[in-house]
Design a protein around this motif. Structure first.
Motif, short mmCIF file in Angstrom:
data_model
loop_
_atom_site.label_atom_id
_atom_site.label_comp_id
_atom_site.label_asym_id
_atom_site.label_seq_id
_atom_site.Cartn_x
_atom_site.Cartn_y
_atom_site.Cartn_z
N ASP A 40 -43.48 0.55 -99.43
CA ASP A 40 -45.44 0.83 -99.11
C ASP A 40 -45.71 1.04 -100.80
O ASP A 40 -45.34 -0.25 -101.80
CB ASP A 40 -44.74 2.44 -99.22
CG ASP A 40 -43.85 3.39 -100.25
OD1 ASP A 40 -43.24 2.19 -100.50
OD2 ASP A 40 -44.49 3.56 -100.15
N ARG A 85 -39.97 2.92 -100.07
CA ARG A 85 -39.93 2.48 -98.84
C ARG A 85 -39.82 1.22 -98.74
O ARG A 85 -40.04 0.32 -98.90
CB ARG A 85 -41.05 3.07 -98.27
CG ARG A 85 -41.13 4.69 -98.64
CD ARG A 85 -42.19 5.14 -97.51
NE ARG A 85 -43.17 6.43 -97.90
CZ ARG A 85 -43.29 7.64 -96.52
NH1 ARG A 85 -43.22 7.13 -95.77
NH2 ARG A 85 -43.23 8.79 -96.68
N TYR A 101 -38.35 5.87 -94.55
CA TYR A 101 -38.03 4.87 -94.84
C TYR A 101 -38.19 4.98 -95.99
O TYR A 101 -38.04 4.36 -96.70
CB TYR A 101 -39.97 3.49 -94.31
CG TYR A 101 -39.58 3.51 -92.55
CD1 TYR A 101 -39.11 2.38 -92.01
CD2 TYR A 101 -40.27 4.49 -91.81
CE1 TYR A 101 -39.25 2.35 -90.90
CE2 TYR A 101 -40.67 4.65 -91.14
CZ TYR A 101 -39.90 3.20 -89.70
OH TYR A 101 -40.35 3.55 -88.72
N GLY A 102 -36.93 5.62 -96.65
CA GLY A 102 -35.99 5.76 -97.93
C GLY A 102 -35.40 5.46 -98.00
O GLY A 102 -34.15 6.01 -97.81
N LYS A 147 -36.35 6.37 -104.97
CA LYS A 147 -35.56 5.78 -102.97
C LYS A 147 -36.16 4.43 -103.85
O LYS A 147 -37.11 4.25 -104.22
CB LYS A 147 -36.61 6.37 -102.03
CG LYS A 147 -37.66 6.57 -101.99
CD LYS A 147 -38.38 7.41 -100.42
CE LYS A 147 -39.48 7.21 -100.36
NZ LYS A 147 -40.11 8.98 -100.04
#
Ligand code: VG1
Ligand code: CO
Length: 546
Positions: free
Chosen positions: A279, A284, A368-369, A378
């Motif tokens: 990201d 992420r 999504y971490g 993360k």
């Protein structure tokens, strides 16, 4: 050069959310807005005086201007040295790594993560403490309180902006500004965790088709160094690697909805054996294989189950933690490994104490971490390298076969999150209040052949320092079989975003390949009955389904 004290109004709403203060760029551009918040941070973090601060961001619009302001304020607030990433760049996990490696007393990370950037987009700022992780709630609360009473900020006037593009030392008053390579410390750290020789051999194979999408966000330079230069992946396998101030107009959120081309190539068309994306600020990760998208909850579970295959975790893991809405797939692995599994509120700051205390090694969120105790954030590329490490040493296995074997052994947790974005705040509250009011009456009710065993508003007591966090999300639980969770996002900048999370456990391998949304439908229907969300908002469907 001179030091000035500048009068500033106390701005409303400077309350850090799930991950720092996030607002529209235009809000941050109001005279004194950024300055007031930064002064509040400095006032609440006296440990920074005489110490080192780390500073950098994801390169989005306003990053460079904000850095120039913060540097001059740091000099005026008695900070001894600032380590700033070249070009103003530091990914969130890299900032965490730099804080830890250089024993800085804290850091300011400039990012609105996956929110779009540009003059009409979002900006954000987050304070991290000396362990490299996001400041805990007590600190962010104190900062917010301070923003409400602040009257002045301190700043150094300088003749010219600091050159952020050349590595090396500069001075502002008595303070040293050291421009560092944003990748070096991070690359060394990750190099010590994974089997780079095995990954290099995997990436060299003609039959292994690989792609990483940096989404024109911060991970470009990191991915090029690690994947291409250090691991020998073809240069063209790292796409959208040039960080842009507006992320090329995209939405740098690595999920099937916002990375549709990558998803199509790997999952629908089967053209790639392994694909991943990260990201805006690089924390992420999305993991895709040929014909399969790995849910982040499953990814954490798979990494935990196979951790000893990576050199950095060969001795085994102490424990795992997941955020409350994350599926219970990691819990099943923790039971098998006979290690502790913690359930924390949403947001990385809640993992910090558990990591510092050595209670957990891996942790993750459904958003999504995923990460470990190597940093206190993360870490997108960390997860990518971990998966590559698994594929490299599990010869003959694919992403799909690894997942299928995992489900067969531990059962599958069907999982999906439905987001309703930019909802009118009152309507969002009304829908959640309906469910909240119904909670006491839910136990005993039937949901698609299952029975509700518990329903509550999640509260967390930190096992390390005993601090309490209430109101962290509404939960409807059907024993080990299913859960439905509803909460409001704490990262948006427009109206309210309602997140509904659905989880269903399936132990029977013959029933583990069904359509996810179809299996979750009874829970989805139940959520609508209890919240009336679609009816209240007039929305026919969620904006984003992950
Ligand atoms: C979202 C996610 C949460 C994550 C947070 C920051 O928060 O749900 O799991 O920690 O974003 O992620 P919320 O409150 O909107 O649900 V990001 O990549 O800032 O750094
Ligand atoms: Co992020």
């Amino acid at each position: 050069m001179s030091l000035r004290e500048v009068a500033t109004p106390a701005f409303e709403g400077q309350k850090p959310g799930t991950s720092g203060l996030r607002k529209k760029v235009t809000v941050f551009q109001q005279p004194g807005y950024l300055e007031s918040f930064v002064q509040a941070v400095f006032d609440c973090a006296p440990e920074l005086q005489g110490g080192t601060l780390v500073l950098g961001g994801d390169g989005r619009f306003f990053n460079r201007s904000a850095i120039q302001i913060i540097l001059r304020m740091a000099a005026a607030n008695g900070i001894d040295r600032v380590l700033v990433g070249q070009g103003g760049i530091l990914s969130t996990p890299a900032a965490s790594a730099v804080i830890r490696r250089h024993r800085a007393r804290g850091g300011l990370v400039l990012s609105a993560s996956h929110n779009p950037g540009g003059p009409d987009g979002d900006f954000g700022i987050k304070y991290n403490i000396a362990n490299g992780g996001p400041a805990p709630e007590a600190v962010t609360e104190a900062i917010y309180k301070r923003t409400q009473t602040i009257r002045h900020y301190r700043i150094f006037d300088t003749d010219a902006p600091v050159n952020l593009d050349a590595i090396g030392n500069r001075k502002i008053g008595n303070m040293t500004v050291t421009v560092i390579d944003p990748v070096d410390d991070y690359a060394v750290l990750l190099g010590g965790l994974f089997d780079f020789d095995a990954i290099r051999a995997l990436l060299a194979r003609k039959d292994f088709r690989f792609r990483f999408d940096a989404m024109h966000a911060v991970t470009g330079p990191y991915a090029k160094r690690l994947l291409v230069e250090m691991l020998g992946a073809p240069a063209k396998s790292v796409i959208n690697a040039e960080p842009l101030e507006d992320f090329g107009g995209g939405h740098p959120d690595p999920n099937p909805v916002y990375a549709p081309e990558l998803y199509k190539a790997a999952v629908l068309d089967g053209e790639l054996d392994f694909a991943a994306a990260s990201d805006g600020d690089g924390d992420r990760n999305m993991i895709l294989g040929k014909g399969i998208a790995v849910t982040p909850s499953d990814s954490l579970a798979v990494l935990a189950a196979n951790a000893t295959l990576a050199p950095g975790y060969a001795k085994g893991i102490a424990g795992v933690a997941r955020s409350m809405p994350t599926s219970r797939a990691p819990d099943a692995v923790a039971r098998a490994l006979k290690i502790e599994c913690f359930e924390t509120p949403t947001g990385w700051k809640f993992f910090g104490n558990l990591l510092d205390a050595g209670r957990i090694t891996l942790c993750g969120e459904e958003s999504y971490g995923t990460s470990s105790d190597h940093v206190r954030e993360k870490d997108g590329l960390w997860a990518v390298l971990f998966w590559l490490n698994l594929l490299a040493v599990k010869r003959g296995e694919t992403v799909l076969s690894i997942l299928q074997a995992h489900w067969k052994r531990y059962g599958r947790h069907y999982y999906s999150r439905h987001d309703y974005e930019a909802v009118d705040a009152r309507q969002a509250t009304e829908a959640l209040n309906r469910l909240r009011a119904a909670l006491p009456s839910l136990p005993g009710q039937k949901v698609g052949g299952m029975v509700v065993t518990a329903a509550d508003d999640f509260a967390y007591r930190d096992p390390v320092d005993g601090s309490e966090s209430k109101g962290q999300g509404l939960r409807v639980i059907c024993g080990e079989q299913a859960r439905l969770i509803a909460r409001l996002s704490g990262t948006g900048t427009e109206g309210a975003t309602v997140r509904l999370y659905f989880e269903l456990f399936e132990a029977d391998p013959a029933k583990q390949a069904d359509d996810v949304q179809a299996r979750l439908q009874p829970l989805i229907d139940f959520a609508e009955i209890q919240t009336g969300l679609r009816k209240i908002t007039g929305r026919a469907a969620p904006d984003v389904i992950t």
